[in-house]
Structures are given as C-alpha cells and as structure tokens.
Scaffold this active site. Structure first.
Site, mmCIF file in Angstrom:
data_model
loop_
_atom_site.group_PDB
_atom_site.id
_atom_site.type_symbol
_atom_site.label_atom_id
_atom_site.label_comp_id
_atom_site.label_asym_id
_atom_site.label_seq_id
_atom_site.Cartn_x
_atom_site.Cartn_y
_atom_site.Cartn_z
ATOM 1 N N GLY B 16 12.970 -15.723 -31.170
ATOM 2 C CA GLY B 16 13.769 -16.798 -30.572
ATOM 3 C C GLY B 16 13.616 -16.821 -29.067
ATOM 4 O O GLY B 16 13.929 -15.842 -28.387
ATOM 5 N N GLY B 18 15.234 -18.824 -26.976
ATOM 6 C CA GLY B 18 16.376 -19.511 -26.370
ATOM 7 C C GLY B 18 16.897 -18.703 -25.190
ATOM 8 O O GLY B 18 16.208 -17.830 -24.652
ATOM 9 N N PHE B 19 18.128 -18.977 -24.805
ATOM 10 C CA PHE B 19 18.682 -18.293 -23.638
ATOM 11 C C PHE B 19 18.733 -16.782 -23.837
ATOM 12 O O PHE B 19 18.417 -16.018 -22.936
ATOM 13 C CB PHE B 19 20.086 -18.831 -23.346
ATOM 14 C CG PHE B 19 20.091 -20.255 -22.857
ATOM 15 C CD1 PHE B 19 19.638 -20.563 -21.591
ATOM 16 C CD2 PHE B 19 20.530 -21.291 -23.673
ATOM 17 C CE1 PHE B 19 19.625 -21.870 -21.120
ATOM 18 C CE2 PHE B 19 20.520 -22.603 -23.226
ATOM 19 C CZ PHE B 19 20.069 -22.895 -21.950
ATOM 20 N N GLY B 20 19.140 -16.344 -25.042
ATOM 21 C CA GLY B 20 19.267 -14.914 -25.298
ATOM 22 C C GLY B 20 17.925 -14.199 -25.340
ATOM 23 O O GLY B 20 17.708 -13.200 -24.650
ATOM 24 N N VAL B 84 9.311 -17.397 -38.822
ATOM 25 C CA VAL B 84 9.742 -16.105 -39.370
ATOM 26 C C VAL B 84 10.357 -16.332 -40.746
ATOM 27 O O VAL B 84 11.134 -17.268 -40.936
ATOM 28 C CB VAL B 84 10.764 -15.432 -38.433
ATOM 29 C CG1 VAL B 84 11.351 -14.177 -39.082
ATOM 30 C CG2 VAL B 84 10.097 -15.097 -37.106
ATOM 31 N N GLU B 175 30.416 -35.524 -25.016
ATOM 32 C CA GLU B 175 29.271 -35.988 -24.228
ATOM 33 C C GLU B 175 28.504 -37.097 -24.949
ATOM 34 O O GLU B 175 28.100 -38.094 -24.331
ATOM 35 C CB GLU B 175 28.368 -34.798 -23.882
ATOM 36 C CG GLU B 175 29.025 -33.920 -22.812
ATOM 37 C CD GLU B 175 28.410 -32.540 -22.623
ATOM 38 O OE1 GLU B 175 28.779 -31.876 -21.644
ATOM 39 O OE2 GLU B 175 27.584 -32.119 -23.456
ATOM 40 N N ASP B 305 24.101 -16.887 -30.690
ATOM 41 C CA ASP B 305 24.900 -17.608 -31.675
ATOM 42 C C ASP B 305 24.806 -17.010 -33.066
ATOM 43 O O ASP B 305 25.550 -17.428 -33.960
ATOM 44 C CB ASP B 305 24.437 -19.076 -31.767
ATOM 45 C CG ASP B 305 24.784 -19.854 -30.517
ATOM 46 O OD1 ASP B 305 25.388 -19.276 -29.603
ATOM 47 O OD2 ASP B 305 24.442 -21.048 -30.465
ATOM 48 N N ALA B 321 25.499 -20.807 -23.633
ATOM 49 C CA ALA B 321 24.335 -20.183 -22.999
ATOM 50 C C ALA B 321 24.694 -18.922 -22.192
ATOM 51 O O ALA B 321 23.990 -17.909 -22.313
ATOM 52 C CB ALA B 321 23.621 -21.206 -22.120
#
Lengths: 436, 436
Positions: B16, B18-20, B84, B175, B305, B321
């Site tokens: 992944g 992403g942010f992590g 994966v 939003e 998450d 995030a």
C-alpha cells in the site's frame, strides 16, 4: 416562446463535435435555424495533441473542452449527448440512442477510426489513437510495460517488455516515437532500480519509402536523423505482415518480440456511408458532390474525415483539422444559401501546410515555400497548437505543462488508470529473487 | 553489487502506497534494510481531494503522483506494481499477481473501502469515493445525469435525473454536497438550454443527529446553515433503508426519486485480516498490539485504516491521513528498534484536529481549541491541502485550478469518460419534440 413549443425555423442536425461539426454550428450562429449538435461525448477533443495524453505529458482535460460550454452563448444550438445508429432518409430523421431526431438539414461530421487493412485481429495488440479513451489506454500500456519489466527476472521478457513498435511513419507515428523515446530516456530513467528505461528499444516502422510522405524529402530525412539521434530505430520500406500479443512480423520474415505495439498506419471513415446507403471510396469515405452534399439528397452533407473530397488539382483533401474546418465553413454557407433560395458554390480546398513535432527542440514545418526545422520549427509548432486550442484555461494549462516538462524533463500525468489487461504471455511470472 | 545478487540485509515488504505505507518507506530511508513497496496502482493518491476530481474541479493527475518518482532518490526501495492476494505466514511470503515475495518484516497499509452495512446490493446504485477510478466514475454519473435531463421530455424523469442524494454527513458527504451544489448553480447553469441546472435538488442525508459529528455542535450547525444557503437540503436523523436504480427510501417510508446516489456513509477495512487470519473489529480492521504488530507475529505490522487502534484515552483512532502517517512513523521506528535488538515502544496517537470544506469561502476547522469558519477556515483548509500535496507540479496545478475556478466559476475537468452505464429506467427515451 417556451422551450418546448414547436419551432417554425428549419432544423439543422449536426453529428460530431470535432473540428468540422463545431465549425458548421458556429458558422450558422446568426442563421434563422435551430441546430441540434449530437455527439457521443460531452467534449470536443483536440486530436492533434492526443499523443501527448498517451505519453503522459498532458491530462485528458487539457485537450478536451465541454461542447456545451464552447457553444453556451450561441442561442440557436442545443447539444445532445447520444449514440447515433442510423439515418431514416425517408422520414428525414436521425436515429439515436435517445430516440429519432427529425431534421431539415443533416450534416455528418463523424470522423475516422483506425483501419487495419483487413487485419482487424491486430486491433487488440496494436491499438490506435483517435480519442481520449484510446489515449489513456495507450498511456496505460506504455507505463505498464516498464512496470512489468521492472518486476520480471527473465531477460527475454524484459527485452520484449522494453520494446515499443510504432507502425506508421506519418505525423502521429513520428510524434509517438519521439515522445516515447523521451519518456524512457529522461522522465522514467531515474525512477527504476532493476531495469534501465534508457535501454528501451523504440522502433518506427513505415511500409513506404520514407517518413512523413506529405513533406519534402529533405524534411523527411531531417525527421529521420533527429529520431535516430534520440535513439529511435527507423525502418522504412518494411511492411508489417503479422502482429500478435508479443511480436511484430515484417515482410521478409523478421520477427520483433515486442509487448507494446501502437497503430498509426491507417484510418477508415466512420460508418456514415452505411447510415446513408451511399457509395464510398476504398477508405469508406462517402462520395459527395461538389457542394459536399450527398447525391440525390441536397439536404444531407458529409464533411471532414468521413467525406471523400478532392482539391482543385484533383488531389484528395487530407484528413487534417484545417480541412475539416474549411468544409464546416463551406456547409454553413451552403445551408444559408439554400435558405436564401440560391445554390451553394462548389467547395474549394486551400492547403495551408503540414507540420509534425519530433521531440524537444525539433519539429518540421512546411507552409507554402517556407520550411522550418529544429528549435524554430518546434516553437512554431507549439505556438500554433496552443493558439488553436479552445479556451483560455486549456491554453494556460498546456503551456505550463510544456514549460514544466521542458525544465524538469518530468511528465505530469504518469498515471496507470483503467482496468488491467495482462497479455497471456506476461501473466505467468517467476517469483522475485529470494531474500537470503 | 549487481542488482540481482542476493542481499544480506533484512527485507521489509510494505503493501500500500497511501499515506501510511509511504511514511514507513521514508522512515526507513537510512535503515540497513531492503524495502519492497507493493501497490496495485503506480501512483500515490491524495484522497482528501478526490471529491474535487469527482466534481470536475481537478484532473486525476493533479491528486496523484507516481510512487516511483516520490521514492526515486531512496536507494533501498524497490517499487512493485502488483495485486496482493494473500500472505503465506509459514513461508514468510506475500502472495501477489507477480509471484510470492519473501519478507523479514511485513507492513500492511492497505486502507479501507466502502461498507454498505450488509446491503452490498446498493453498491452499483450508490458508488463511493475511495480511489481515482471511483472519482472519474462519479464524475461521469453526475455529468451524465445533467446530459440526460437535457435530452428528456418527461418531467418526472427530468426531476429524477436532477436529484442528487449524498448519503453520509461526514467530511466527504459535506464536501460532495457543497461541490455538486456549486457545479449545478454556477459552472453548468449557463450551458444548458432545455433544463435549468440551478433547479437541481441536492440532498445530504445523515442517519445520526448532526453533520460532521467529530466537530463541535456549533461547527456542525454552521456547516448545515452554509449548505442550506447553497441550496442543499440537509436531512439528519434519517437512516436510509433502501437504495435502487432510481430511488432512495428513508426510514418511515419516504421515497425520493433520484438517479444519482453517492455513498459517503461507511467504510470497512481492506481484506488484510483475511490474508493474515487474525481477529478484527466490526469494521473488519485487524486487532493489533500496542506496537501495531499482529498477535503472535512480531514481524507483521498493520497500520492506517485497516488497523483497529485506540488513542491513549481509549477512543478509536480515526481513519484520516495524519493518523496513518503517525502509524507509519511508528512502524519505521519499531523496525529499526527490532534490528538494534531493543523492543518498540507502544504507539501513541496525537490528534491534531479536524477540518472540512463546504464550498466557496466556507469551511470548518478545529485545531485544539482553535476553531475557524468562513473565509478564514476556507483559506486555511486550502493552504493545508496544497502544502501536504506531493510534488511542486501538483501544488502549482491545484492552486491554479482553484484560482481558475474561483475567478470564473468554471470547472476545468468536465469530461465524461469511461464506458456508458445506462440504468434500465433511463434507457428508453421518448423522441425529441418533432420539428414543425
């Protein structure tokens, strides 16, 4: 008058919001007609820059603009997003996915698609470049090839994955070959660890004797030299006889293992002729009269890449944006003339010139007797393309993207989107090297 | 050392980007490890701005950046684009579409997807917003609804097509509702001739008692007032009990005919827990130990998450995030500690604040005791988001797109792309009015 009250004005139905169709709509801005412009997309696509979407320089939104917005200030146009399936000539109605649309005048400006010269089975292996979808699909294929090469431990597979074959030496082929050479040599080179994208093999294959046949021989030779200096292998006089998932075969039997093939060799007209039941030339383009109307149907016009038209010297009119625009202008005037009770003059094509870009600081331009190459030609090419883009926002966005690319060598839109399509040969992979 | 020689350094496999996941890779930049970062995409997606892609403000390339490029200067990372499918814990190998990848440490940072609370049959009717594909799909749905309304002659169908229901009153729902209200009232309004996009009905439905429950009541009330001033109907305390192709049903029996439904109500974790065979909470998130490793497997960490983690006060860590980044930092340090022979400390989450934008000149921000609303909150929101975007080019592109949108009210990326998906009820259309 309410929106839905029946109109007493003649209705002009235009199919296709490309260069030709838009020009007809604009040319009739002050005419006493109701216009319905039908397109399967909601945007006008600036095809001359599609190759830059395919090679990650520009985003789709940079070369496309909502048709509604382009025509929002023209009160006599209604835009309809629909798929056209035919024409009912007896009922004078266009048949669409949203129902039939009656017309008084019909203009078909539906463009062209790829032609594989009877080898439609090559299409999935060697996609072409005609619309936004094609461009993002090619972008995916090109970027995925580098990703798979990085993941592969098999040297033959890596070579195949890093071989890109562009078939067809016209402007699109030349532009794609140059742009892929640049992305491999510069934008991608620093980001890969296990393969070196600079070793990618890029072949431009042309069946005829030289690249860019519409230009003079010295300009063709210049384009070839420049491409070769960028690392592109140029093969001329080499027809392709077979294309498969993992190879291209040339006349004479040479087989080139290549995962990515791009078709820039031939086009055929959209099915407008079938809708109308009229005669076509060999490329499927409708044979039209001198005023661009269809034989026996003066109320139906066919223009742009889907019409077979000759210039005053008897040469076929090329499938380029200026030709489509000139035909659009002509048809708008022809409809106005008919409404005024007079007859339309014959269409006369005026050829302004030809140009193609090769890569950073090099392009070839021929305008009448003027010929430009190198940096000057490249700047001219850039200004002309930004100038003809629709909308201030797109002009700014494209100019900034080019500046960014020029300064950093980076490509701003390096996204792999859409569904994965793994060719059979690539789907089985050996495991990555074992950790010790 | 050749690229393919076996390495003696421990291998960290991160799933992944992403942010992590990115934060783990960056945190280990100077560690004596080999890192393989696996993602199914070639880009890092900046999820907080995805709703602006869905509403045509930004292009996909503005909120995504190639992972390879982000990490190109970090020598100990190899990036692999692969799907994966599982983890072989006995063999210590990640199972992927490109073959098994052995690991010494494994970090799963695979994020979350939409949860329909047991009503997975709602998914095709009310898509959610988690990645670039979702965003362009939603953009297509929203823009197509206006196109079909323009083409329709049936008043009930037009109303249904111009009704947009957003389910879920968290930041994404708020939003999306604000942004759809703005595109209907401003960007699209001048371009349609037969329908008036300003008459579009936009509903934001929340099952709980108020919008943005993580914020204080006054901020929630402010958000509601601002949305209502923009023409959004806000319904709170109204659970949705059914969603179909053309309607939403609320508890109590009210049925709202609506062609476009957007799911912003619930998420569930990616299938990391199934790959590992570990226990989860109700949202499918892996139960992890204090150092974020999996019980009985100190070499496997789960973050972001897809991990169920509580803050020091016992409150669940939110799926945002900053939380993913903090966990990424922690795991990088934990791996370094293990390699140095010491044990990792427990993870402690530090909550910095919450913010959501509502529309032009209005946002809500809570940072500790500081609360901002209106223009000031909106500017703060904008600066924070541009600041955290990755890459100078994306910062410039997003800032310019916002400036353009602010000055002209136009949306730059109003493209309908992807395959058409016509709901059954919309596919049969009466013909357009006949010309007289």
């Amino acid at each position: 008058m309410s929106e839905d009250a029946p109109s007493l004005r003649p209705r002009v139905v235009i199919v296709g919001a490309g260069f030709g169709g838009l020009q007809v709509a604009r040319g009739l801005a002050d005419a006493p007609v109701d216009i319905i412009l039908v397109d399967k997309h909601n945007y006008h696509c600036f095809q001359p820059l599609l190759y830059q979407v395919a090679t990650a320089v520009l985003s789709p939104a940079d070369v496309a603009w909502p048709v509604r917005h382009i025509l929002s200030r023209q009160d006599n146009v209604t835009m309809l997003m629909a798929q056209v399936t035919g024409v009912d000539r007896a009922a004078q109605a266009l048949i669409t996915s949203e129902g039939p649309i009656p017309y008084d005048f019909l203009v078909l400006a539906t463009g062209a698609t790829h032609s594989y010269f009877g080898h439609e089975e090559w299409a999935p292996f060697a996609p072409g470049l005609k619309d936004i979808q094609d461009a993002t699909h090619l972008r995916r294929r090109i970027l995925v090839a580098f990703e798979r090469a990085e993941a592969s431990d098999d040297e033959a597979a890596r070579r195949r994955l890093l071989t890109f074959v562009i078939i067809g030496g016209g402007p699109t082929g030349v532009e794609m070959a140059g742009s892929i050479a640049e992305i491999a040599r510069h934008a991608l080179a620093p980001d890969f660890k296990r393969v070196d994208p600079r070793t990618a093999r890029i072949l431009l294959i042309e069946a005829g004797p030289r690249l860019l046949p519409v230009l003079t021989e010295p300009l063709s030779a210049y384009a070839r030299r420049r491409l070769e200096a960028m690392g592109v292998e140029v093969l001329t006089g080499r027809p392709v006889v077979d294309i498969g998932a993992d190879h291209v075969e040339l006349a004479g039997g040479e087989i080139i293992p290549a995962s990515t093939k791009i078709w820039a060799a031939g086009v055929r007209a959209s099915p407008a002729a079938q809708w109308l039941g009229v005669e076509t030339d060999r490329a499927g383009r409708c044979l039209v009269g001198p005023d661009l109307s269809v034989p026996d149907a003066p109320e139906i016009f066919v223009i742009g890449d889907t019409a077979a038209v000759s210039d005053p010297a008897g040469k076929p009119v090329p499938g380029i944006a200026p030709a489509a625009k000139q035909m659009g202008d002509h048809v708008a005037k022809a409809i106005e003339a008919r409404l005024a009770g007079s007859t339309a003059p014959a269409f006369r094509y005026r050829h302004d010139g030809d140009l193609a870009t090769i890569g950073r600081n090099s392009a070839v331009v021929k305008l009448g007797r003027l010929e430009l190459t190198g940096f000057l030609g490249w700047m001219f090419w850039g200004f002309i393309h930004v100038y003809f883009l629709i909308g201030t926002r797109n002009r700014i966005a494209v100019a900034l993207a080019w500046l960014w690319n020029y300064v950093t060598h980076q490509r701003a839109a390096r996204l792999i989107t859409g569904e994965p399509e793994v060719s059979e040969a690539e789907s089985k992979k050996p495991p990555l090297r074992q950790a010790s």
